[in-house]
Design a protein around this motif. Structure first.
Motif, PDB file in Angstrom:
ATOM      1  N   UNK A  37      -5.341 -32.006 -53.782  1.00 11.58           N
ATOM      2  CA  UNK A  37      -4.800 -32.275 -55.107  1.00 11.58           C
ATOM      3  C   UNK A  37      -5.178 -31.162 -56.083  1.00 11.58           C
ATOM      4  N   UNK A  38      -6.388 -30.660 -55.969  1.00 11.95           N
ATOM      5  CA  UNK A  38      -6.875 -29.645 -56.898  1.00 11.95           C
ATOM      6  C   UNK A  38      -6.344 -28.266 -56.540  1.00 11.95           C
ATOM      7  N   UNK A  39      -6.316 -27.935 -55.247  1.00 11.71           N
ATOM      8  CA  UNK A  39      -6.015 -26.561 -54.823  1.00 11.71           C
ATOM      9  C   UNK A  39      -4.711 -26.424 -54.044  1.00 11.71           C
ATOM     10  N   UNK A  40      -3.984 -27.501 -53.836  1.00 13.42           N
ATOM     11  CA  UNK A  40      -2.726 -27.399 -53.125  1.00 13.42           C
ATOM     12  C   UNK A  40      -2.880 -27.635 -51.638  1.00 13.42           C
ATOM     13  N   UNK A  41      -1.752 -27.858 -50.963  1.00 15.09           N
ATOM     14  CA  UNK A  41      -1.754 -28.191 -49.542  1.00 15.09           C
ATOM     15  C   UNK A  41      -2.426 -27.114 -48.707  1.00 15.09           C
ATOM     16  N   UNK A  42      -2.243 -25.853 -49.090  1.00 16.80           N
ATOM     17  CA  UNK A  42      -2.851 -24.747 -48.346  1.00 16.80           C
ATOM     18  C   UNK A  42      -4.235 -24.382 -48.878  1.00 16.80           C
ATOM     19  N   UNK A  43      -4.727 -25.173 -49.831  1.00 13.04           N
ATOM     20  CA  UNK A  43      -6.003 -24.859 -50.462  1.00 13.04           C
ATOM     21  C   UNK A  43      -7.188 -25.551 -49.831  1.00 13.04           C
ATOM     22  N   UNK A  44      -7.019 -26.070 -48.610  1.00 13.16           N
ATOM     23  CA  UNK A  44      -8.121 -26.724 -47.923  1.00 13.16           C
ATOM     24  C   UNK A  44      -8.011 -26.467 -46.431  1.00 13.16           C
ATOM     25  N   UNK A  45      -9.101 -26.037 -45.820  1.00 14.73           N
ATOM     26  CA  UNK A  45      -9.236 -26.006 -44.366  1.00 14.73           C
ATOM     27  C   UNK A  45     -10.173 -27.147 -44.017  1.00 14.73           C
ATOM     28  N   UNK A  84     -37.494 -27.694 -39.481  1.00 15.06           N
ATOM     29  CA  UNK A  84     -37.014 -27.611 -40.851  1.00 15.06           C
ATOM     30  C   UNK A  84     -35.882 -28.579 -41.136  1.00 15.06           C
ATOM     31  N   UNK A  85     -34.920 -28.145 -41.959  1.00 16.56           N
ATOM     32  CA  UNK A  85     -33.820 -29.014 -42.346  1.00 16.56           C
ATOM     33  C   UNK A  85     -33.022 -29.462 -41.117  1.00 16.56           C
ATOM     34  N   UNK A  86     -32.592 -30.708 -41.077  1.00 16.43           N
ATOM     35  CA  UNK A  86     -31.727 -31.164 -39.988  1.00 16.43           C
ATOM     36  C   UNK A  86     -30.318 -30.617 -40.167  1.00 16.43           C
ATOM     37  N   UNK A  87     -29.441 -30.835 -39.185  1.00 17.83           N
ATOM     38  CA  UNK A  87     -28.055 -30.398 -39.373  1.00 17.83           C
ATOM     39  C   UNK A  87     -27.387 -31.167 -40.503  1.00 17.83           C
ATOM     40  N   UNK A  88     -26.476 -30.492 -41.186  1.00 16.63           N
ATOM     41  CA  UNK A  88     -25.688 -31.120 -42.239  1.00 16.63           C
ATOM     42  C   UNK A  88     -24.465 -31.736 -41.581  1.00 16.63           C
ATOM     43  N   UNK A  89     -24.431 -33.056 -41.525  1.00 22.15           N
ATOM     44  CA  UNK A  89     -23.398 -33.765 -40.772  1.00 22.15           C
ATOM     45  C   UNK A  89     -22.530 -34.568 -41.735  1.00 22.15           C
ATOM     46  N   UNK A  90     -21.279 -34.155 -41.863  1.00 22.56           N
ATOM     47  CA  UNK A  90     -20.328 -34.861 -42.719  1.00 22.56           C
ATOM     48  C   UNK A  90     -19.841 -36.141 -42.054  1.00 22.56           C
ATOM     49  N   UNK A  91     -19.637 -37.165 -42.855  1.00 21.95           N
ATOM     50  CA  UNK A  91     -19.095 -38.430 -42.364  1.00 21.95           C
ATOM     51  C   UNK A  91     -17.571 -38.322 -42.333  1.00 21.95           C
ATOM     52  N   UNK A  92     -16.936 -38.700 -41.223  1.00 21.39           N
ATOM     53  CA  UNK A  92     -15.504 -38.426 -41.057  1.00 21.39           C
ATOM     54  C   UNK A  92     -14.609 -39.012 -42.141  1.00 21.39           C
ATOM     55  N   UNK A  93     -14.759 -40.284 -42.459  1.00 26.24           N
ATOM     56  CA  UNK A  93     -13.857 -40.897 -43.448  1.00 26.24           C
ATOM     57  C   UNK A  93     -14.034 -40.258 -44.815  1.00 26.24           C
ATOM     58  N   UNK A  94     -15.278 -40.023 -45.212  1.00 27.67           N
ATOM     59  CA  UNK A  94     -15.544 -39.418 -46.516  1.00 27.67           C
ATOM     60  C   UNK A  94     -15.075 -37.966 -46.560  1.00 27.67           C
ATOM     61  N   UNK A  95     -15.169 -37.269 -45.420  1.00 34.59           N
ATOM     62  CA  UNK A  95     -14.695 -35.889 -45.368  1.00 34.59           C
ATOM     63  C   UNK A  95     -13.184 -35.833 -45.529  1.00 34.59           C
ATOM     64  N   UNK A  96     -12.484 -36.731 -44.852  1.00 32.09           N
ATOM     65  CA  UNK A  96     -11.023 -36.769 -44.994  1.00 32.09           C
ATOM     66  C   UNK A  96     -10.629 -37.101 -46.431  1.00 32.09           C
ATOM     67  N   UNK A  97     -11.360 -38.019 -47.058  1.00 32.28           N
ATOM     68  CA  UNK A  97     -11.076 -38.364 -48.450  1.00 32.28           C
ATOM     69  C   UNK A  97     -11.312 -37.160 -49.363  1.00 32.28           C
ATOM     70  N   UNK A  98     -12.450 -36.480 -49.188  1.00 35.99           N
ATOM     71  CA  UNK A  98     -12.757 -35.308 -50.018  1.00 35.99           C
ATOM     72  C   UNK A  98     -11.728 -34.209 -49.807  1.00 35.99           C
ATOM     73  N   UNK A  99     -11.268 -34.027 -48.576  1.00 36.69           N
ATOM     74  CA  UNK A  99     -10.248 -33.016 -48.296  1.00 36.69           C
ATOM     75  C   UNK A  99      -8.948 -33.353 -49.014  1.00 36.69           C
ATOM     76  N   UNK A 100      -8.611 -34.631 -49.080  1.00 41.04           N
ATOM     77  CA  UNK A 100      -7.394 -35.035 -49.786  1.00 41.04           C
ATOM     78  C   UNK A 100      -7.508 -34.742 -51.279  1.00 41.04           C
ATOM     79  N   UNK A 101      -8.693 -34.977 -51.856  1.00 42.46           N
ATOM     80  CA  UNK A 101      -8.922 -34.629 -53.260  1.00 42.46           C
ATOM     81  C   UNK A 101      -8.815 -33.124 -53.454  1.00 42.46           C
ATOM     82  N   UNK A 102      -9.371 -32.358 -52.522  1.00 37.11           N
ATOM     83  CA  UNK A 102      -9.295 -30.900 -52.617  1.00 37.11           C
ATOM     84  C   UNK A 102      -7.846 -30.417 -52.582  1.00 37.11           C
TER      85      UNK A 102
END
Length: 387
Positions: A315-323, A295-313
């Motif tokens: 901004x939206x939810x605060x420093x403690x708003x992202x794991x 079936x579906x393969x594993x969902x594998x996040x790309x490291x640089x894009x994940x770090x970028x998305x986490x930084x945006x998160x």
């Protein structure tokens, strides 16, 4: 929580969109009414292009920014689940046997909210490609959209998606670089023996005994074939055999779901599964047929894009708003195919207390929609900023 002010002003309208979608669920690739509702909203917003009929009922819409640049893809799944709703909400599903029990109505709403904002402001360069996808729950619509060439056709350079997460603190984003969700494979095994009277088992070849032996032995793949720090779930979820207390059945069948993260473990499990089942069949004098579906393969996040998305998160939810280094999980997601085709990331967005995903009492928390829409909007503005 710093939801974008303009998007916060859409909150009531977004709730209306979401509850309309919730009342009219559709399954698999048959999301035509959902797509028509989406297209009507997109044309009202003033998107620059609308492309329909992708992966049967999928929609891709383009919003042009100010000046040349890359194209960033944002994805929302549209399909519901084949189950009856028990929420009792006044906007509950109007279609028997179908309900939005996984929050895809909320995912569509978040992306529509971002689309309206981006059409109004256009504070970005390049383009945004809005990917409204059918058949996430069953059918692999994400794979079909990729196979139909959406990444190349629309020049998408990176792609992002969100999934709601009940019982995670409201507004908290959760993700991790690398594998986030597992591959999912399904095995169905038909076992044939020789039926007869329950009082004379020596005259039969009992498939019940063979099946129970197989089911127990399959767990040794985890305990004896796999390195202890590798991750694997192998769950036998159905066994069907027999019709009466005094009849030994001629045949029976069982099925299992298998969750893995790496190609090596995935291949090992299939090889051992087949060996164990075939060996037990031979030992018990049965014949066996195995349908092992990848079936579906594993969902594998790309490291640089994940770090970028986490930084945006943040901004939206605060420093403690992202794991941003969360544990990966054994669920699966066909956004995996889009991440195989392009760099990007997938995140969960906490919606607070409530019934879990795929439960008949589940309902998306409408207050989360502006949070997700703000994340998508700021992701675009920061990935492709104006000079």
């Amino acid at each position: 929580m710093p939801v974008l002010n303009r998007i916060a002003a859409y909150a009531e309208e977004m709730t209306g969109w979401r509850r309309h979608l919730h009342q009219h669920p559709e399954l698999k690739f048959d999301c035509h009414q959902t797509a028509a509702f989406i297209v009507e909203r997109l044309r009202e917003f003033g998107v620059d292009e609308v492309h329909q009929g992708i992966a049967t009922s999928g929609v891709v819409a383009i919003i042009n920014g100010q000046g040349p640049g890359d194209t960033i893809g944002l994805r929302a799944d549209m399909d519901a689940l084949p189950m009856d709703e028990i929420t009792g909400a006044d906007y509950a599903s109007t279609v028997a046997g179908k309900m939005h029990a996984c929050g895809h109505d909320g995912h569509v709403t978040m992306l529509l909210g971002a689309a309206k904002y981006l059409c109004e402001t256009r504070r970005f360069t390049g383009r945004v490609a809005l990917l409204f996808q059918p058949a996430e729950e069953d059918g692999g619509g994400g794979e079909v959209m990729v196979q139909e060439g959406v990444m190349d056709r629309f020049g998408i350079s990176q792609v992002y998606g969100i999934h709601n997460a009940p019982n995670v603190p409201f507004g908290k984003f959760v993700t991790t670089p690398g594998p986030l969700m597992a591959a999912v494979d399904t095995a169905t095994v038909w076992v044939t023996g020789k039926g007869g009277h329950g009082a004379t088992p020596h005259e039969t070849v009992d498939p019940v005994v063979a099946i129970t032996g197989m089911v127990g032995a399959l767990q040794t793949i985890i305990s004896r074939n796999l390195y202890a720090l590798d991750e694997l779930v192998l769950s036998v979820t159905q066994i069907h055999v027999g019709s009466a207390s005094n009849i030994i059945a001629e045949e029976g069948w069982f099925c299992a779901t298998i969750r893995t993260f790496t190609p090596e473990v995935r291949a090992l499990v299939e090889q051992r599964f087949r060996s164990i089942v075939e060996g037990h069949a031979a030992a018990y004098g049965c014949t066996v047929r195995i349908d092992y579906e990848l079936g579906y393969p594993p969902t594998v996040n790309h490291p640089a894009e994940t770090d970028f998305a986490a930084d945006v998160a943040r901004e939206v939810s605060g420093e403690d708003g992202i794991d941003a280094r969360a544990n990966r999980e054994m669920g699966s997601e066909d956004f995996a195919y889009m991440l195989e085709a392009r760099p990007g990331a997938y995140l969960f967005l906490g919606t607070g207390p409530g019934a879990g995903l795929h439960h008949p009492a589940f309902d998306f928390n409408d207050e989360a929609a502006p949070v997700g829409a703000s994340f998508f909007a700021r992701l675009v503005e920061r990935a492709q900023p104006l000079a």
